[in-house]
Design a protein around this motif. Structure first.
Motif, PDB file in Angstrom:
ATOM      1  N   GLU A  61     127.071 117.886 -66.609  1.00 27.58           N
ATOM      2  CA  GLU A  61     128.360 118.233 -65.973  1.00 27.58           C
ATOM      3  C   GLU A  61     129.577 118.143 -66.793  1.00 27.58           C
ATOM      4  N   GLY A  62     129.236 118.750 -68.149  1.00 29.97           N
ATOM      5  CA  GLY A  62     129.947 119.012 -69.198  1.00 29.97           C
ATOM      6  C   GLY A  62     130.439 117.678 -69.921  1.00 29.97           C
ATOM      7  N   GLY A  63     129.696 116.566 -69.962  1.00 27.11           N
ATOM      8  CA  GLY A  63     129.806 115.560 -70.658  1.00 27.11           C
ATOM      9  C   GLY A  63     130.427 114.461 -69.540  1.00 27.11           C
ATOM     10  N   GLN A  64     130.929 114.765 -68.525  1.00 27.12           N
ATOM     11  CA  GLN A  64     131.329 113.595 -67.453  1.00 27.12           C
ATOM     12  C   GLN A  64     129.900 113.230 -66.927  1.00 27.12           C
ATOM     13  N   LEU A  65     130.093 111.868 -66.963  1.00 24.02           N
ATOM     14  CA  LEU A  65     128.964 110.950 -66.056  1.00 24.02           C
ATOM     15  C   LEU A  65     128.457 111.611 -65.201  1.00 24.02           C
ATOM     16  N   PRO A  66     126.979 112.207 -65.287  1.00 24.73           N
ATOM     17  CA  PRO A  66     126.371 112.904 -64.129  1.00 24.73           C
ATOM     18  C   PRO A  66     126.266 112.127 -62.710  1.00 24.73           C
ATOM     19  N   LEU A  67     126.184 112.719 -61.689  1.00 29.67           N
ATOM     20  CA  LEU A  67     125.927 112.345 -60.326  1.00 29.67           C
ATOM     21  C   LEU A  67     124.973 111.222 -60.267  1.00 29.67           C
ATOM     22  N   HIS A  68     123.767 111.440 -60.837  1.00 26.10           N
ATOM     23  CA  HIS A  68     122.591 110.858 -60.605  1.00 26.10           C
ATOM     24  C   HIS A  68     122.859 109.491 -61.489  1.00 26.10           C
ATOM     25  N   ARG A  69     123.656 109.457 -62.300  1.00 24.97           N
ATOM     26  CA  ARG A  69     123.831 108.167 -63.124  1.00 24.97           C
ATOM     27  C   ARG A  69     124.855 107.544 -62.532  1.00 24.97           C
TER      28      ARG A  69
END
Length: 177
Positions: A73-81
């Motif tokens: 997600e472009g460096g944003q913390l991804p949903l699964h994390r």
């Protein structure tokens, strides 16, 4: 020679003949025109109608073939994390194969009942796996059944009918030295 190539190539376009089933097309419901469309075939050359960039625009990270991993997600913390972890898996849990008294009655079993007989009647999947006898239903015939575990109500109903429940002996695993 050129005529053969043209005739051969006709089978791969939009005018490709429909496959017929063994019954013909009588058993098929007609599909409305335009309801089924073939997926967009991206990257099939300049003649595909998608141009040289194959619908990906020009340059940039997302134009590359293997640019980002799934879920990036472009460096944003991804949903699964971002989502919390819940629970755990018990590695020592034992998954029993349940056998109800009603299924024994429906199968017409009486007398000596072993795991092999239960497997033959398709009441369990594996002879080696642990089997638990449950008390749903009634038993009329006297049954002597061999299982790994049982419920109190199942044992009570079988003994009331004149049978008995035998616990199967576990095989001891030999340690390798």
């Amino acid at each position: 020679m050129a005529q053969d190539r043209i005739e051969q190539g006709r089978g791969f376009g939009a005018k490709r003949p429909k496959k017929s089933t063994s019954l013909g097309n009588k058993n098929l419901v007609p599909v409305p025109e335009g309801a089924k469309t073939s997926p967009k075939r991206v990257g099939q050359g300049p003649g595909s109608g998608m141009g040289k960039t194959s619908t990906r625009g020009s340059k940039g990270q997302r134009a590359r073939a293997a640019s980002m991993r799934r879920g990036f997600e472009g460096g944003q913390l991804p949903l699964h994390r971002r989502l919390p972890k819940r629970g755990f898996t018990n590695i020592f849990s034992v998954e029993f194969q349940p056998v109800n008294l009603i299924s024994l009655t429906k199968a017409g079993l009486s007398g000596e009942v072993t795991p092999a007989i239960l497997k033959a009647k398709s009441l369990i999947k594996s002879v080696e796996g642990p089997i638990k006898l449950l008390g749903t239903g009634e038993v009329t015939a006297a049954i002597t059944i061999t299982v790994d575990a049982f419920s109190a109500s199942a044992k009570e109903k079988i003994e009331k009918a004149g049978g008995k429940v035998i616990i199967r002996e576990k095989k001891k695993e030999e340690k390798k030295n």
